[in-house]
Motif scaffolding. Structure first.
Motif, PDB file in Angstrom:
ATOM      1  N   PHE A   1       0.833  -1.210   0.000  1.00 51.70           N
ATOM      2  CA  PHE A   1       0.000   0.000   0.000  1.00 51.70           C
ATOM      3  C   PHE A   1       0.859   1.248   0.000  1.00 51.70           C
ATOM      4  O   PHE A   1       0.537   2.240  -0.632  1.00 51.70           O
ATOM      5  CB  PHE A   1      -0.940   0.002   1.207  1.00 51.70           C
ATOM      6  CG  PHE A   1      -2.202  -0.754   0.952  1.00 51.70           C
ATOM      7  CD1 PHE A   1      -2.201  -2.136   0.967  1.00 51.70           C
ATOM      8  CD2 PHE A   1      -3.371  -0.088   0.679  1.00 51.70           C
ATOM      9  CE1 PHE A   1      -3.358  -2.847   0.717  1.00 51.70           C
ATOM     10  CE2 PHE A   1      -4.532  -0.785   0.421  1.00 51.70           C
ATOM     11  CZ  PHE A   1      -4.524  -2.159   0.432  1.00 51.70           C
ATOM     12  N   TRP A   2       1.959   1.172   0.756  1.00 51.14           N
ATOM     13  CA  TRP A   2       2.835   2.333   0.874  1.00 51.14           C
ATOM     14  C   TRP A   2       3.429   2.674  -0.495  1.00 51.14           C
ATOM     15  O   TRP A   2       3.455   3.828  -0.904  1.00 51.14           O
ATOM     16  CB  TRP A   2       3.942   2.025   1.880  1.00 51.14           C
ATOM     17  CG  TRP A   2       4.713   3.222   2.306  1.00 51.14           C
ATOM     18  CD1 TRP A   2       4.330   4.156   3.219  1.00 51.14           C
ATOM     19  CD2 TRP A   2       6.003   3.606   1.840  1.00 51.14           C
ATOM     20  NE1 TRP A   2       5.307   5.100   3.344  1.00 51.14           N
ATOM     21  CE2 TRP A   2       6.344   4.793   2.511  1.00 51.14           C
ATOM     22  CE3 TRP A   2       6.911   3.060   0.929  1.00 51.14           C
ATOM     23  CZ2 TRP A   2       7.543   5.456   2.303  1.00 51.14           C
ATOM     24  CZ3 TRP A   2       8.106   3.720   0.716  1.00 51.14           C
ATOM     25  CH2 TRP A   2       8.417   4.910   1.400  1.00 51.14           C
ATOM     26  N   ILE A   3       3.888   1.649  -1.205  1.00 51.29           N
ATOM     27  CA  ILE A   3       4.510   1.910  -2.506  1.00 51.29           C
ATOM     28  C   ILE A   3       3.462   2.286  -3.542  1.00 51.29           C
ATOM     29  O   ILE A   3       3.608   3.268  -4.269  1.00 51.29           O
ATOM     30  CB  ILE A   3       5.298   0.662  -2.980  1.00 51.29           C
ATOM     31  CG1 ILE A   3       6.497   0.449  -2.076  1.00 51.29           C
ATOM     32  CG2 ILE A   3       5.748   0.822  -4.430  1.00 51.29           C
ATOM     33  CD1 ILE A   3       7.210  -0.852  -2.312  1.00 51.29           C
ATOM     34  N   TYR A   4       2.383   1.507  -3.591  1.00 44.40           N
ATOM     35  CA  TYR A   4       1.431   1.686  -4.688  1.00 44.40           C
ATOM     36  C   TYR A   4       0.575   2.935  -4.524  1.00 44.40           C
ATOM     37  O   TYR A   4       0.431   3.720  -5.447  1.00 44.40           O
ATOM     38  CB  TYR A   4       0.542   0.459  -4.813  1.00 44.40           C
ATOM     39  CG  TYR A   4      -0.274   0.454  -6.076  1.00 44.40           C
ATOM     40  CD1 TYR A   4       0.345   0.471  -7.321  1.00 44.40           C
ATOM     41  CD2 TYR A   4      -1.660   0.448  -6.026  1.00 44.40           C
ATOM     42  CE1 TYR A   4      -0.391   0.467  -8.478  1.00 44.40           C
ATOM     43  CE2 TYR A   4      -2.401   0.438  -7.195  1.00 44.40           C
ATOM     44  CZ  TYR A   4      -1.770   0.452  -8.416  1.00 44.40           C
ATOM     45  OH  TYR A   4      -2.499   0.460  -9.562  1.00 44.40           O
ATOM     46  N   TYR A   5       0.026   3.139  -3.329  1.00 44.02           N
ATOM     47  CA  TYR A   5      -0.816   4.316  -3.124  1.00 44.02           C
ATOM     48  C   TYR A   5      -0.023   5.482  -2.558  1.00 44.02           C
ATOM     49  O   TYR A   5      -0.134   6.595  -3.041  1.00 44.02           O
ATOM     50  CB  TYR A   5      -1.978   3.983  -2.183  1.00 44.02           C
ATOM     51  CG  TYR A   5      -2.919   2.972  -2.771  1.00 44.02           C
ATOM     52  CD1 TYR A   5      -3.715   3.294  -3.862  1.00 44.02           C
ATOM     53  CD2 TYR A   5      -3.003   1.695  -2.249  1.00 44.02           C
ATOM     54  CE1 TYR A   5      -4.576   2.364  -4.410  1.00 44.02           C
ATOM     55  CE2 TYR A   5      -3.865   0.757  -2.791  1.00 44.02           C
ATOM     56  CZ  TYR A   5      -4.646   1.091  -3.876  1.00 44.02           C
ATOM     57  OH  TYR A   5      -5.490   0.174  -4.419  1.00 44.02           O
ATOM     58  N   GLY A   6       0.773   5.213  -1.517  1.00 43.45           N
ATOM     59  CA  GLY A   6       1.506   6.284  -0.841  1.00 43.45           C
ATOM     60  C   GLY A   6       2.480   7.003  -1.750  1.00 43.45           C
ATOM     61  O   GLY A   6       2.325   8.187  -2.032  1.00 43.45           O
ATOM     62  N   LEU A   7       3.474   6.268  -2.256  1.00 47.92           N
ATOM     63  CA  LEU A   7       4.514   6.891  -3.070  1.00 47.92           C
ATOM     64  C   LEU A   7       3.961   7.521  -4.326  1.00 47.92           C
ATOM     65  O   LEU A   7       4.321   8.632  -4.689  1.00 47.92           O
ATOM     66  CB  LEU A   7       5.575   5.859  -3.455  1.00 47.92           C
ATOM     67  CG  LEU A   7       6.676   5.574  -2.457  1.00 47.92           C
ATOM     68  CD1 LEU A   7       7.741   4.705  -3.096  1.00 47.92           C
ATOM     69  CD2 LEU A   7       7.297   6.865  -1.954  1.00 47.92           C
ATOM     70  N   SER A   8       3.057   6.818  -4.991  1.00 49.18           N
ATOM     71  CA  SER A   8       2.617   7.311  -6.294  1.00 49.18           C
ATOM     72  C   SER A   8       1.867   8.622  -6.145  1.00 49.18           C
ATOM     73  O   SER A   8       2.031   9.535  -6.935  1.00 49.18           O
ATOM     74  CB  SER A   8       1.738   6.268  -6.977  1.00 49.18           C
ATOM     75  OG  SER A   8       0.542   6.120  -6.268  1.00 49.18           O
ATOM     76  N   LEU A   9       1.069   8.722  -5.092  1.00 49.36           N
ATOM     77  CA  LEU A   9       0.291   9.934  -4.923  1.00 49.36           C
ATOM     78  C   LEU A   9       1.165  11.097  -4.453  1.00 49.36           C
ATOM     79  O   LEU A   9       0.988  12.232  -4.893  1.00 49.36           O
ATOM     80  CB  LEU A   9      -0.818   9.681  -3.888  1.00 49.36           C
ATOM     81  CG  LEU A   9      -2.024  10.573  -4.036  1.00 49.36           C
ATOM     82  CD1 LEU A   9      -2.759  10.246  -5.314  1.00 49.36           C
ATOM     83  CD2 LEU A   9      -2.944  10.395  -2.842  1.00 49.36           C
ATOM     84  N   LYS A  10       2.130  10.779  -3.586  1.00 48.02           N
ATOM     85  CA  LYS A  10       2.930  11.833  -2.991  1.00 48.02           C
ATOM     86  C   LYS A  10       3.977  12.364  -3.964  1.00 48.02           C
ATOM     87  O   LYS A  10       4.147  13.558  -4.144  1.00 48.02           O
ATOM     88  CB  LYS A  10       3.615  11.287  -1.726  1.00 48.02           C
ATOM     89  CG  LYS A  10       4.434  12.282  -0.970  1.00 48.02           C
ATOM     90  CD  LYS A  10       3.612  13.419  -0.442  1.00 48.02           C
ATOM     91  CE  LYS A  10       2.718  12.958   0.693  1.00 48.02           C
ATOM     92  NZ  LYS A  10       1.802  14.031   1.120  1.00 48.02           N
TER      93      LYS A  10
END
Lengths: 225, 239
Positions: A75-84
């Protein structure tokens, strides 16, 4: 009982899709393992470096990697990083990277243990006959370390294979994902998930018994040699 | 990105701190309950595998292989939805999660316990038999206490794995840390902050448990309870 009549035909009907999903599962686990080997080797090497800073950094990264659940990493890589940071990984890439980080943290320990297990006398002897550092690592230490490392590496791959089942939560269309959407269409979750479970048990057991065979084979050889 | 929106905004995380901590508490509760159950089942299965009865040995072998081979994702869905469909057993979410984790970890722990029991020197049992203890007494007073010390470190690792595995329970809706983080991340549209916080909390829990177990181990070593360097490796059984 009797409320639910089983219909295993559903598996037969959707077998091609399920197999396509299985192939994606295998692909992502292999890609994850490739990352894991790279990360692992890199951080294990850093831990043997002469610079204390590098030792500490690599040690902390390995600790963090081992402590984070794969689910959180995904979740951190897919949603977190991509959005940030607007790094848009595809679901497959994000899954492979997350698997690679988890596996890599464990591989680093395996590599370190394997390299440490080689008697210091081996490198001393190699230096004595005039090999340089690089040659000693490549020709003397690594071939012996691989014998120790290989069975554990296969075990880690088994772990990644099982871990690969949860990449469907970010939308990778692996076997679980297929089972999920087919069961939504057909209302047959029990048959589909059971099938997926059996396939995975067969898969992990066969890879694990391969590791076991390897371990016996290699330890037998080293005892004789 | 819109310049009026700050890049990092942990205020949202702070405002949902009670929910996150509640989820953290539930995750730790699930992991602890599951590992205690798993130790009990694991010990029974280990003793079965070492018993004289062919049937018990066979059963224990299949049990171990089954639960070590099945992915957690499948097992949790099977326990929560499958049992309801097949046997009409409707477990609430948290007990279903605990049972799932206990089943999975008992498979690994039984193998750890078995090798721990086997690692106790055979001379110990022979000496005990020589002074007239019965088979049961030997297990109870001689072998198991020593095996306990050997399996302490790998059991600690298993506990760590159980904590990490609780995140997957969010699939069936157990309101643990990951589930809470997911909900709040969607609500505030701040996935990076929430998942980072969740990661930090898991890290703290894992480090805490690791430190606790190495502390206990050190304590025992100091008292002189350790019996040699045999340790049971369980690397690779972590996801």
């Amino acid at each position: 009982m009797g409320k639910y009549d089983f219909s295993w035909r559903i598996i037969e009907e959707h077998l091609p899709e399920l197999m396509k999903g299985l192939i994606i599962t295998l692909q992502i686990s292999v890609a994850g393992m490739a990352f894991a080997l790279l990360f692992g080797l890199f951080f294990a090497t850093l831990r043997f470096s002469q610079y204390r800073v590098l030792n500490v950094i690599s040690n902390s990264i390995v600790q963090v990697g081992r402590s984070l659940p794969l689910f959180v990493l995904l979740f951190w890589i897919y949603y977190g990083l991509s959005l940030k940071f607007k790094i848009n990984f595809s679901d497959f890439q994000a899954g492979a990277i997350a698997l690679g980080i988890t596996g890599g943290a464990y591989m680093a320990e395996v590599f370190r243990g394997g390299i440490k297990a080689i008697d210091q006398g081996q490198s001393d002897a190699a230096f004595a006959i005039g090999l340089n550092r690089m040659q000693t690592s490549r020709l003397i230490v690594l071939p012996q370390a691989i014998r120790i490392i290989l069975p554990q590496t296969v075990n880690i791959y088994v772990g990644l294979l099982k871990g690969a089942t949860i990449v469907s939560v970010i939308g990778v269309s692996d076997m679980i994902y297929v089972a999920q959407y087919v069961s939504l269409e057909t209302f047959r979750p029990f048959e589909l998930y059971s099938f997926a479970g059996v396939v995975f048990i067969a898969l992990t057991l066969s890879v694990a018994s391969f590791a076991w065979l390897l371990e016996r084979q290699l330890s037998g050889k080293s005892r004789r040699g | 990105m819109d310049s009026s929106v700050p890049l990092f905004d942990f205020a949202a995380v702070w405002s949902s701190r009670t929910l996150l901590l509640e989820g953290f508490g539930i995750a730790m509760f699930c992991a602890t309950a599951a590992i205690i159950l798993a130790m009990i089942i694991g010990l029974l299965i280990a003793l079965m595998r070492l018993s004289n009865s062919r049937f018990l040995r066979g059963f224990a072998f299949v049990y171990t292989q089954l639960f070590r081979g099945v992915p957690l994702y499948v097992l949790v869905i099977w326990v929560y939805f499958g049992l309801a469909i097949v046997a009409d057993i409707n477990l609430p979410k948290i007990p279903a999660g605990i049972i799932t984790l206990a089943l999975l970890n008992s498979g690994y722990l039984s193998e750890t316990f078995r090798s721990g029991i086997l690692a106790v020197n055979i001379g110990q049992s022979e000496a005990a038999a020589a002074i007239g203890l019965t088979k049961r007494q030997i297990k109870r007073y001689i072998v198991l206490p020593q095996a306990f010390r050997i399996v302490l470190a790998p059991s600690g690792n298993q506990f760590v794995d159980a904590i990490k595995d609780t995140a997957i329970l969010s699939i069936i809706g157990v309101p643990e840390l990951m589930r809470m983080a997911q909900q709040q991340a969607d609500l505030f549209y701040r996935p990076f902050e929430f998942y980072t916080t969740a990661g930090i909390l898991y890290f703290i829990a894992v480090m805490g448990v690791t430190k606790l177990f190495s502390f206990i181990e050190k304590k025992m070593n100091r008292i002189g309870f350790t019996n040699g360097s045999q340790k049971v490796a369980n690397v690779g059984e972590y996801i």
